[in-house]
Design a protein around this motif. Structure first.
Motif, PDB file in Angstrom:
ATOM      1  N   GLY A 128     -24.007 -38.481   8.006  1.00  0.00           N
ATOM      2  CA  GLY A 128     -23.143 -37.404   7.562  1.00  0.00           C
ATOM      3  C   GLY A 128     -22.194 -36.958   8.657  1.00  0.00           C
ATOM      4  O   GLY A 128     -22.521 -37.027   9.838  1.00  0.00           O
ATOM      5  N   GLU A 129     -21.026 -36.524   8.247  1.00  0.00           N
ATOM      6  CA  GLU A 129     -20.021 -35.987   9.163  1.00  0.00           C
ATOM      7  C   GLU A 129     -19.431 -34.729   8.546  1.00  0.00           C
ATOM      8  O   GLU A 129     -19.219 -34.664   7.340  1.00  0.00           O
ATOM      9  CB  GLU A 129     -18.883 -36.986   9.379  1.00  0.00           C
ATOM     10  N   LEU A 130     -19.151 -33.755   9.380  1.00  0.00           N
ATOM     11  CA  LEU A 130     -18.475 -32.540   8.963  1.00  0.00           C
ATOM     12  C   LEU A 130     -17.335 -32.342   9.954  1.00  0.00           C
ATOM     13  O   LEU A 130     -17.547 -31.953  11.095  1.00  0.00           O
ATOM     14  CB  LEU A 130     -19.447 -31.355   8.997  1.00  0.00           C
ATOM     15  N   GLU A 131     -16.142 -32.670   9.536  1.00  0.00           N
ATOM     16  CA  GLU A 131     -14.981 -32.637  10.425  1.00  0.00           C
ATOM     17  C   GLU A 131     -14.029 -31.512  10.028  1.00  0.00           C
ATOM     18  O   GLU A 131     -13.868 -31.227   8.841  1.00  0.00           O
ATOM     19  CB  GLU A 131     -14.240 -33.977  10.373  1.00  0.00           C
ATOM     20  N   PRO A 132     -13.382 -30.878  11.008  1.00  0.00           N
ATOM     21  CA  PRO A 132     -12.383 -29.849  10.684  1.00  0.00           C
ATOM     22  C   PRO A 132     -11.292 -30.425   9.787  1.00  0.00           C
ATOM     23  O   PRO A 132     -10.946 -31.590   9.888  1.00  0.00           O
ATOM     24  CB  PRO A 132     -11.816 -29.459  12.049  1.00  0.00           C
ATOM     25  N   SER A 133     -10.781 -29.587   8.912  1.00  0.00           N
ATOM     26  CA  SER A 133      -9.774 -30.027   7.950  1.00  0.00           C
ATOM     27  C   SER A 133      -8.783 -28.904   7.701  1.00  0.00           C
ATOM     28  O   SER A 133      -9.113 -27.732   7.863  1.00  0.00           O
ATOM     29  CB  SER A 133     -10.458 -30.418   6.642  1.00  0.00           C
ATOM     30  N   GLY A 134      -7.605 -29.271   7.285  1.00  0.00           N
ATOM     31  CA  GLY A 134      -6.606 -28.283   6.907  1.00  0.00           C
ATOM     32  C   GLY A 134      -6.557 -28.059   5.408  1.00  0.00           C
ATOM     33  O   GLY A 134      -5.874 -27.153   4.929  1.00  0.00           O
ATOM     34  N   ARG A 135      -7.282 -28.867   4.659  1.00  0.00           N
ATOM     35  CA  ARG A 135      -7.264 -28.771   3.197  1.00  0.00           C
ATOM     36  C   ARG A 135      -8.150 -27.642   2.703  1.00  0.00           C
ATOM     37  O   ARG A 135      -9.231 -27.424   3.243  1.00  0.00           O
ATOM     38  CB  ARG A 135      -7.758 -30.079   2.575  1.00  0.00           C
ATOM     39  N   PRO A 136      -7.734 -26.938   1.664  1.00  0.00           N
ATOM     40  CA  PRO A 136      -8.602 -25.920   1.064  1.00  0.00           C
ATOM     41  C   PRO A 136      -9.872 -26.573   0.524  1.00  0.00           C
ATOM     42  O   PRO A 136      -9.838 -27.699   0.037  1.00  0.00           O
ATOM     43  CB  PRO A 136      -7.770 -25.347  -0.074  1.00  0.00           C
ATOM     44  N   GLY A 137     -10.971 -25.855   0.618  1.00  0.00           N
ATOM     45  CA  GLY A 137     -12.239 -26.398   0.163  1.00  0.00           C
ATOM     46  C   GLY A 137     -12.402 -26.338  -1.339  1.00  0.00           C
ATOM     47  O   GLY A 137     -11.866 -25.453  -1.999  1.00  0.00           O
ATOM     48  N   HIS A 138     -13.139 -27.294  -1.875  1.00  0.00           N
ATOM     49  CA  HIS A 138     -13.498 -27.268  -3.290  1.00  0.00           C
ATOM     50  C   HIS A 138     -14.733 -26.410  -3.509  1.00  0.00           C
ATOM     51  O   HIS A 138     -15.034 -26.027  -4.633  1.00  0.00           O
ATOM     52  CB  HIS A 138     -13.765 -28.672  -3.807  1.00  0.00           C
ATOM     53  N   VAL A 139     -15.459 -26.144  -2.400  1.00  0.00           N
ATOM     54  CA  VAL A 139     -16.659 -25.312  -2.427  1.00  0.00           C
ATOM     55  C   VAL A 139     -16.599 -24.372  -1.223  1.00  0.00           C
ATOM     56  O   VAL A 139     -16.221 -24.798  -0.129  1.00  0.00           O
ATOM     57  CB  VAL A 139     -17.944 -26.166  -2.349  1.00  0.00           C
ATOM     58  N   THR A 140     -16.961 -23.109  -1.432  1.00  0.00           N
ATOM     59  CA  THR A 140     -17.012 -22.129  -0.342  1.00  0.00           C
ATOM     60  C   THR A 140     -18.417 -21.568  -0.254  1.00  0.00           C
ATOM     61  O   THR A 140     -18.988 -21.138  -1.256  1.00  0.00           O
ATOM     62  CB  THR A 140     -16.002 -20.982  -0.586  1.00  0.00           C
ATOM     63  N   LEU A 141     -18.954 -21.588   0.990  1.00  0.00           N
ATOM     64  CA  LEU A 141     -20.314 -21.110   1.242  1.00  0.00           C
ATOM     65  C   LEU A 141     -20.314 -20.111   2.383  1.00  0.00           C
ATOM     66  O   LEU A 141     -19.495 -20.210   3.295  1.00  0.00           O
ATOM     67  CB  LEU A 141     -21.226 -22.269   1.657  1.00  0.00           C
TER      68      LEU A 141
END
Length: 130
Positions: A68-81
Motif C-alpha cells: 500500500g501507498e498513501l501519497e500526497p495529492s492535489g485532487r479532491p478526495g472521493h472519501v473524507t475521514l
C-alpha cells in the motif's frame, strides 16, 4: 417517564462513534507497513481532516499486489475521514459500507465501499505504535 416529559427538559441529542484506542501518527508509513491482501486492487483519492476538523490533507491511496501507498495529492478526495475514522478503517473496524457511513465517513457510496472492502476481510488489527 423521560419520553413523556421531553417538552419540559428541552432537547435530546445523540452521537455515535468508534472508541478505538489506536491513533495513527504517520499515515503514509502506516499504510506502507501494513500487510494488505495480495488480491486487493484499489486506487482512490482520499482526504483526512486534522484533529480540529478545520483542514484536510489530500492523498492518493493505492493498494496493489500486497502493498500500500498513501501519497500526497492535489485532487479532491472521493472519501473524507477524520483521524479517528482513518484508524477504525485501518484497523479493519468497518465491516460494511453502511457502518462507515453511519460513523460519519463522507463520500459517495461506491468509493466508501471500495475503501471498506480493502480491510473488511480481516479481523480488527490493533498495533501498539508506529
Amino acid at each position: 417517564m423521560l419520553l413523556h416529559h421531553l417538552h419540559r427538559a428541552g432537547s435530546v441529542t445523540a452521537q455515535a462513534g468508534n472508541p478505538w484506542l489506536l491513533r495513527v501518527l504517520d499515515l503514509r508509513d502506516a499504510v506502507r507497513l501494513r500487510g494488505w491482501p495480495a488480491d486487493a486492487d484499489l486506487a482512490l483519492p482520499v482526504e483526512v481532516t486534522n484533529y480540529a476538523g478545520d483542514a484536510t490533507t489530500r492523498f492518493h491511496l493505492r493498494i496493489h499486489d500486497g502493498s500500500g501507498e498513501l501519497e500526497p495529492s492535489g485532487r479532491p478526495g472521493h472519501v473524507t475521514l477524520t483521524p479517528g475514522q482513518f484508524a477504525v478503517w485501518y484497523a479493519g473496524g468497518y465491516r460494511t459500507t453502511a457502518a462507515a457511513l453511519l460513523s460519519g465517513v463522507h463520500g459517495n457510496r461506491a468509493a466508501v465501499r471500495q475503501l471498506v472492502h480493502a480491510t473488511s476481510d480481516q479481523e480488527p488489527w490493533m498495533t501498539d505504535h508506529f
